[in-house]
Design a protein around this motif. Sequence first.
Motif, PDB file in Angstrom:
ATOM      1  N   VAL A   1       0.842  -1.213   0.000  1.00 46.85           N
ATOM      2  CA  VAL A   1       0.000   0.000   0.000  1.00 46.85           C
ATOM      3  C   VAL A   1       0.871   1.255   0.000  1.00 46.85           C
ATOM      4  CG1 VAL A   1      -1.652   1.338   1.352  1.00 46.85           C
ATOM      5  CG2 VAL A   1      -1.974  -1.121   1.077  1.00 46.85           C
ATOM      6  N   THR A   2       1.919   1.254   0.811  1.00 41.73           N
ATOM      7  CA  THR A   2       2.802   2.425   0.883  1.00 41.73           C
ATOM      8  C   THR A   2       3.479   2.693  -0.454  1.00 41.73           C
ATOM      9  OG1 THR A   2       3.230   2.032   3.235  1.00 41.73           O
ATOM     10  CG2 THR A   2       4.797   3.417   2.058  1.00 41.73           C
ATOM     11  N   LEU A   3       3.988   1.652  -1.095  1.00 40.88           N
ATOM     12  CA  LEU A   3       4.652   1.824  -2.382  1.00 40.88           C
ATOM     13  C   LEU A   3       3.686   2.321  -3.446  1.00 40.88           C
ATOM     14  CD1 LEU A   3       6.987  -1.320  -2.586  1.00 40.88           C
ATOM     15  CD2 LEU A   3       7.628   1.038  -2.074  1.00 40.88           C
ATOM     16  N   VAL A   4       2.500   1.731  -3.497  1.00 36.50           N
ATOM     17  CA  VAL A   4       1.513   2.141  -4.505  1.00 36.50           C
ATOM     18  C   VAL A   4       1.131   3.603  -4.320  1.00 36.50           C
ATOM     19  CG1 VAL A   4      -0.872   1.823  -5.275  1.00 36.50           C
ATOM     20  CG2 VAL A   4       0.593  -0.169  -4.917  1.00 36.50           C
ATOM     21  N   LEU A   5       0.876   4.003  -3.081  1.00 30.76           N
ATOM     22  CA  LEU A   5       0.465   5.385  -2.829  1.00 30.76           C
ATOM     23  C   LEU A   5       1.589   6.372  -3.145  1.00 30.76           C
ATOM     24  CD1 LEU A   5      -1.578   4.999   0.497  1.00 30.76           C
ATOM     25  CD2 LEU A   5      -2.446   5.288  -1.837  1.00 30.76           C
ATOM     26  N   LEU A   6       2.814   6.035  -2.754  1.00 32.12           N
ATOM     27  CA  LEU A   6       3.919   6.953  -3.026  1.00 32.12           C
ATOM     28  C   LEU A   6       4.188   7.081  -4.523  1.00 32.12           C
ATOM     29  CD1 LEU A   6       6.985   7.871  -1.205  1.00 32.12           C
ATOM     30  CD2 LEU A   6       7.464   6.746  -3.369  1.00 32.12           C
ATOM     31  N   LEU A   7       4.186   5.957  -5.247  1.00 26.34           N
ATOM     32  CA  LEU A   7       4.422   6.016  -6.690  1.00 26.34           C
ATOM     33  C   LEU A   7       3.287   6.738  -7.409  1.00 26.34           C
ATOM     34  CD1 LEU A   7       5.883   2.429  -7.283  1.00 26.34           C
ATOM     35  CD2 LEU A   7       7.119   4.608  -7.416  1.00 26.34           C
ATOM     36  N   LEU A   8       2.065   6.557  -6.921  1.00 24.25           N
ATOM     37  CA  LEU A   8       0.934   7.286  -7.507  1.00 24.25           C
ATOM     38  C   LEU A   8       1.090   8.783  -7.291  1.00 24.25           C
ATOM     39  CD1 LEU A   8      -1.849   7.242  -8.870  1.00 24.25           C
ATOM     40  CD2 LEU A   8      -2.858   6.948  -6.592  1.00 24.25           C
ATOM     41  N   LEU A   9       1.539   9.163  -6.105  1.00 22.97           N
ATOM     42  CA  LEU A   9       1.752  10.575  -5.814  1.00 22.97           C
ATOM     43  C   LEU A   9       2.880  11.150  -6.665  1.00 22.97           C
ATOM     44  CD1 LEU A   9       0.756  12.859  -4.023  1.00 22.97           C
ATOM     45  CD2 LEU A   9       2.375  12.133  -2.262  1.00 22.97           C
ATOM     46  N   LYS A  10       3.947  10.374  -6.852  1.00 21.64           N
ATOM     47  CA  LYS A  10       5.039  10.831  -7.710  1.00 21.64           C
ATOM     48  C   LYS A  10       4.574  10.972  -9.162  1.00 21.64           C
ATOM     49  CE  LYS A  10       9.491   9.602  -5.657  1.00 21.64           C
ATOM     50  NZ  LYS A  10      10.742   8.848  -5.844  1.00 21.64           N
ATOM     51  N   TRP A  11       3.824   9.980  -9.633  1.00 20.83           N
ATOM     52  CA  TRP A  11       3.368  10.014 -11.026  1.00 20.83           C
ATOM     53  C   TRP A  11       2.444  11.202 -11.281  1.00 20.83           C
ATOM     54  CZ3 TRP A  11      -1.527   9.648 -13.191  1.00 20.83           C
ATOM     55  CH2 TRP A  11      -1.560   9.500 -14.593  1.00 20.83           C
ATOM     56  N   SER A  12       1.493  11.428 -10.404  1.00 20.55           N
ATOM     57  CA  SER A  12       0.565  12.543 -10.599  1.00 20.55           C
ATOM     58  C   SER A  12       1.285  13.886 -10.484  1.00 20.55           C
ATOM     59  CB  SER A  12      -0.587  12.464  -9.596  1.00 20.55           C
ATOM     60  OG  SER A  12      -0.105  12.467  -8.262  1.00 20.55           O
ATOM     61  N   SER A  13       2.277  13.956  -9.608  1.00 18.40           N
ATOM     62  CA  SER A  13       3.055  15.199  -9.490  1.00 18.40           C
ATOM     63  C   SER A  13       3.895  15.432 -10.736  1.00 18.40           C
ATOM     64  CB  SER A  13       3.957  15.134  -8.250  1.00 18.40           C
ATOM     65  OG  SER A  13       3.197  15.017  -7.068  1.00 18.40           O
ATOM     66  N   LEU A  14       4.479  14.360 -11.271  1.00 17.05           N
ATOM     67  CA  LEU A  14       5.237  14.482 -12.516  1.00 17.05           C
ATOM     68  C   LEU A  14       4.348  14.957 -13.652  1.00 17.05           C
ATOM     69  CD1 LEU A  14       7.554  11.326 -12.563  1.00 17.05           C
ATOM     70  CD2 LEU A  14       8.290  13.707 -12.743  1.00 17.05           C
ATOM     71  N   LEU A  15       3.162  14.385 -13.747  1.00 14.54           N
ATOM     72  CA  LEU A  15       2.232  14.772 -14.801  1.00 14.54           C
ATOM     73  C   LEU A  15       1.884  16.256 -14.692  1.00 14.54           C
ATOM     74  CD1 LEU A  15       0.463  13.847 -17.170  1.00 14.54           C
ATOM     75  CD2 LEU A  15      -1.328  13.283 -15.500  1.00 14.54           C
ATOM     76  N   THR A  16       1.672  16.728 -13.481  1.00  7.44           N
ATOM     77  CA  THR A  16       1.375  18.146 -13.269  1.00  7.44           C
ATOM     78  C   THR A  16       2.582  19.018 -13.587  1.00  7.44           C
ATOM     79  OG1 THR A  16      -0.166  17.527 -11.500  1.00  7.44           O
ATOM     80  CG2 THR A  16       0.533  19.830 -11.592  1.00  7.44           C
ATOM     81  N   LEU A  17       3.772  18.540 -13.198  1.00 11.93           N
ATOM     82  CA  LEU A  17       4.987  19.324 -13.418  1.00 11.93           C
ATOM     83  C   LEU A  17       5.301  19.486 -14.905  1.00 11.93           C
ATOM     84  CD1 LEU A  17       7.194  20.735 -11.740  1.00 11.93           C
ATOM     85  CD2 LEU A  17       8.535  18.638 -11.898  1.00 11.93           C
ATOM     86  N   LEU A  18       4.878  18.521 -15.722  1.00  8.88           N
ATOM     87  CA  LEU A  18       5.125  18.612 -17.168  1.00  8.88           C
ATOM     88  C   LEU A  18       4.372  19.784 -17.792  1.00  8.88           C
ATOM     89  CD1 LEU A  18       5.020  14.831 -18.163  1.00  8.88           C
ATOM     90  CD2 LEU A  18       7.025  16.322 -18.097  1.00  8.88           C
ATOM     91  N   ASP A  19       3.353  20.278 -17.128  1.00 12.00           N
ATOM     92  CA  ASP A  19       2.597  21.447 -17.591  1.00 12.00           C
ATOM     93  C   ASP A  19       3.010  22.725 -16.875  1.00 12.00           C
ATOM     94  OD1 ASP A  19       0.908  20.699 -19.693  1.00 12.00           O
ATOM     95  OD2 ASP A  19      -0.457  19.686 -18.303  1.00 12.00           O
ATOM     96  N   SER A  20       4.041  22.624 -16.053  1.00 10.41           N
ATOM     97  CA  SER A  20       4.426  23.742 -15.202  1.00 10.41           C
ATOM     98  C   SER A  20       5.692  24.425 -15.708  1.00 10.41           C
ATOM     99  CB  SER A  20       4.661  23.251 -13.770  1.00 10.41           C
ATOM    100  OG  SER A  20       5.266  24.234 -12.968  1.00 10.41           O
ATOM    101  N   PRO A  21       5.807  25.740 -15.501  1.00 13.88           N
ATOM    102  CA  PRO A  21       7.061  26.420 -15.847  1.00 13.88           C
ATOM    103  C   PRO A  21       8.217  26.030 -14.934  1.00 13.88           C
ATOM    104  CG  PRO A  21       5.563  27.918 -14.712  1.00 13.88           C
ATOM    105  CD  PRO A  21       4.782  26.678 -14.996  1.00 13.88           C
TER     106      PRO A  21
END
Length: 249
Positions: free
Chosen positions: A117-137
């Motif tokens: 559960v910890t790994l899934v949640l952390l990787l999900l948080l990293k992935w969603s943050s990366l996706l957001t950062l790709l649209d960020s300056p």
Amino acid sequence: MPILRALLIALGLLTRFPLPTLQPTATENEYGRSVLAYPLVGALIGLLLTLAAILLLPWIPKLILASALLILWVWCSGALHLDGLADSADAWVGGMGDRQRTLQLMKDPHCGSSAVVTLVLLLLLKWSSLLTLLDSPHLPLFWLSPFLGRSALLLLLLTTPYVRPEGMGASAARSLPHKSGWLLLLSLTLLCCLLAWPLALLAITSLLLLFVLFRQALLKRLSGTTGDTAGALCELSETITLLALTLAP
């Protein structure tokens, strides 16, 4: 000890880059001095990921690119720190507040539900943050996440006792030159602020808050740190830094 040898030892320990393996011939003193190169290892990983993100962004859909970057990120360290996070999660929950039971569970190679559960949640948080950062300056500052994550390892070993008497982590902790380590951390903090003001200050402040809380928990439960909890700190530090970059205006 030559700086290049310290860097190669650190790279061999913290990454899966195809480089000469120096661990079998490294002395305890060399392991300690190689800890000073941990932030540089993080910077190299960060620059690789940032360069890949910027170069591939015009050619690959963001959803796929975020996944590819996360896979590359995990490959760079061979999931070493994720393994430490998983072991720490299982031990922390299963240890039920008992120091010896917690340390014993960290050596168990099996993966329990808390780890998954910890790994899934952390990787999900990293992935969603990366996706957001790709649209960020702020995308060019992506390198701060791996860099500060491994800088946190140096800070942890400078401030926290290592509870196991054996292993590479114990050797590194015993031989780490503290004066050089503190001077290096101070210099890196100032350099980060100069290169990425004011976002670096936000990221470092967030990381320090996490570090204080994490270290307090370690001292209360274990009276120190282990290799697994150091890996967990690296992963959590990377994530909190990435979140700071993502959520910054």
